[in-house]
Design an enzyme around this catalytic site. Structure first.
Site, mmCIF file in Angstrom:
data_model
loop_
_atom_site.group_PDB
_atom_site.id
_atom_site.type_symbol
_atom_site.label_atom_id
_atom_site.label_comp_id
_atom_site.label_asym_id
_atom_site.label_seq_id
_atom_site.Cartn_x
_atom_site.Cartn_y
_atom_site.Cartn_z
ATOM 1 N N LYS A 175 -2.146 -1.409 -4.020
ATOM 2 C CA LYS A 175 -3.011 -0.230 -3.953
ATOM 3 C C LYS A 175 -2.155 1.018 -3.915
ATOM 4 O O LYS A 175 -1.235 1.056 -3.105
ATOM 5 C CB LYS A 175 -3.866 -0.340 -2.687
ATOM 6 C CG LYS A 175 -4.745 0.845 -2.394
ATOM 7 C CD LYS A 175 -5.384 0.711 -1.050
ATOM 8 C CE LYS A 175 -5.327 2.084 -0.400
ATOM 9 N NZ LYS A 175 -5.785 2.125 0.934
ATOM 10 N N LYS A 190 0.862 -1.179 0.000
ATOM 11 C CA LYS A 190 0.000 0.000 0.000
ATOM 12 C C LYS A 190 0.891 1.219 0.000
ATOM 13 O O LYS A 190 1.653 1.440 0.933
ATOM 14 C CB LYS A 190 -0.849 -0.060 1.263
ATOM 15 C CG LYS A 190 -1.822 1.045 1.432
ATOM 16 C CD LYS A 190 -2.688 0.726 2.649
ATOM 17 C CE LYS A 190 -3.623 1.862 2.949
ATOM 18 N NZ LYS A 190 -4.403 1.597 4.170
HETATM 19 C C1 PBG Z 1 -7.737 2.640 4.974
HETATM 20 C C2 PBG Z 1 -8.028 2.698 3.535
HETATM 21 C C3 PBG Z 1 -7.819 3.772 2.684
HETATM 22 C C4 PBG Z 1 -8.244 3.362 1.434
HETATM 23 C C5 PBG Z 1 -8.709 2.066 1.553
HETATM 24 N N1 PBG Z 1 -8.555 1.665 2.852
HETATM 25 C C6 PBG Z 1 -7.339 5.129 2.992
HETATM 26 C C7 PBG Z 1 -5.936 5.348 3.362
HETATM 27 O O1 PBG Z 1 -5.084 4.468 3.336
HETATM 28 O O2 PBG Z 1 -5.677 6.492 3.733
HETATM 29 C C8 PBG Z 1 -8.214 4.196 0.201
HETATM 30 C C9 PBG Z 1 -9.132 3.769 -0.863
HETATM 31 C C10 PBG Z 1 -9.384 4.787 -1.894
HETATM 32 O O3 PBG Z 1 -8.708 5.829 -1.989
HETATM 33 O O4 PBG Z 1 -10.299 4.544 -2.681
HETATM 34 N N2 PBG Z 1 -8.783 2.117 5.715
HETATM 35 ZN ZN ZN Z 2 -6.320 2.904 7.917
#
Ligand code: PBG
Ligand code: ZN
Length: 325
Positions: A250, A197
């Site tokens: 992601k 991520k």
């Molecule tokens: C955290 C989470 C995020 C997203 C999915 N799960 C936000 C982050 O990491 O700040 C982002 C998903 C998106 O931008 O569509 N729970």
């Molecule tokens: Zn989170």
């Protein structure tokens, strides 16, 4: 005749679809859904045109609607009424997600309901776990946060979730959640880890949608540097070793090299086309700069071509409609 010439003749005769290497099928798309405990009706998300926050009262009818459109899976996010330092509404038996899961599964037992497993929507400070002071600066307390994730995972499984998707990137996250699920009778519940991520600019609209912006600092201490492909691979490798069932990259579109690399680990690979990727296309389409359908299908095809088995996208419902056309 050159072999290439033969292929070009086929293309001219419109016979080339026979040789299309990458095909999209409805089962591989997962629709993210936001449930807002405070909402009494569907509330549009300004930074994500076309997306809404649903009240839990709509969970059952939404599940039926999605299934009738051919959606096979959803990824749920909750926005609680009350946030605190400990994210206690994230693991409450009557929490927003626990209720939404139960209602959706009851209305549509075949819909695969996946829960995002994190604390940032539930903490008053907006970070993904428990914060402690370390020589005057606040930081994530890894082990206390792991215990929190274990509680959230078990409560989501109890509510009927088919799969949990931990997204906090804590050290030892997958192993801790696996242990907690195994010791409470949920050894059959798979873990789809947000294993790679990136600390990306593309989550901006989501933080608006999920009301999960943070009150201090940022997430770069526990999310990946976009410059680091090898380190990103290593993170996914560790999660695989800890027992993750599905690995996730992601965001998706900017990180196709990482998708391809993570694929070599042999586990199913999910890719999350995140809020910023969605909103960029929406905005460009609204301005008349890009054709929305063609742009979406090209991005999705590229994510698939890079190696993703499973694609989480806010465009899932549109894609299914377009595939039927
Ligand atoms: C955290 C989470 C995020 C997203 C999915 N799960 C936000 C982050 O990491 O700040 C982002 C998903 C998106 O931008 O569509 N729970
Ligand atoms: Zn989170």
């Amino acid at each position: 005749m050159y072999p290439q010439t033969r292929m070009r003749r086929l293309r001219r005769k419109n016979l080339l679809p026979i040789f299309t290497e990458t095909r999209l099928s409805p089962e591989q798309f997962c629709m993210p859904v936001f449930f807002d405990e405070a909402a009494e009706e569907q509330t549009p998300i300004p930074s994500m045109p076309g997306q809404v926050r649903y009240p839990v009262a709509d969970a059952a009818s939404l599940a039926e609607e999605l299934v009738s459109e051919g959606i096979c899976s959803v990824l749920l996010f909750g926005i609680p009424k009350v946030k605190d330092e400990k994210a206690s509404s994230a693991y409450a038996a009557d929490g927003i997600i626990q209720k939404a899961v139960a209602e959706m599964k009851q209305a549509a037992p075949d819909l695969v309901v996946i829960t995002d497993l994190c604390a940032c929507e539930y903490t008053s400070h907006g970070h993904c776990g428990i914060i402690r002071e370390c020589s005057g600066t606040p930081e994530l307390d890894n082990d206390a946060s792991l215990r929190l994730m274990q509680k959230i995972a078990v409560s989501q499984a109890r509510a009927g979730a088919d799969m949990v998707a931990p997204s906090c990137m804590l050290d030892g996250m997958v192993m801790a959640i696996r242990d907690a699920l195994d010791s409470t009778g949920f050894s059959h519940i798979p873990i789809m880890s947000y294993s790679t991520k990136f600390a990306s600019c593309l989550y901006g609209p989501f933080r608006d949608a999920a009301d999960s912006g943070f009150s201090f600092g940022d997430r770069s201490s526990y999310q990946m540097n976009p410059a680091n492909g090898r380190e990103a691979f290593r993170e996914s490798e560790l999660d695989a070793a800890e027992g993750a069932d599905i690995l996730m990259v992601k965001p998706a579109g900017f990180y196709l090299d990482v998708v391809a690399r993570v694929k070599t680990l042999g586990l199913p690979v999910a890719a999350y086309q995140v809020s910023g990727e969605y909103s960029m296309i929406k905005a460009a389409a609204a301005a008349g700069y890009l054709d929305e359908k063609r742009t979406v299908l090209e991005t999705i095809t590229s994510i698939k071509r890079a190696g993703a088995d499973f694609i989480i996208t806010y465009y899932a419902r549109d894609i299914l409609r377009w595939l039927k056309e």
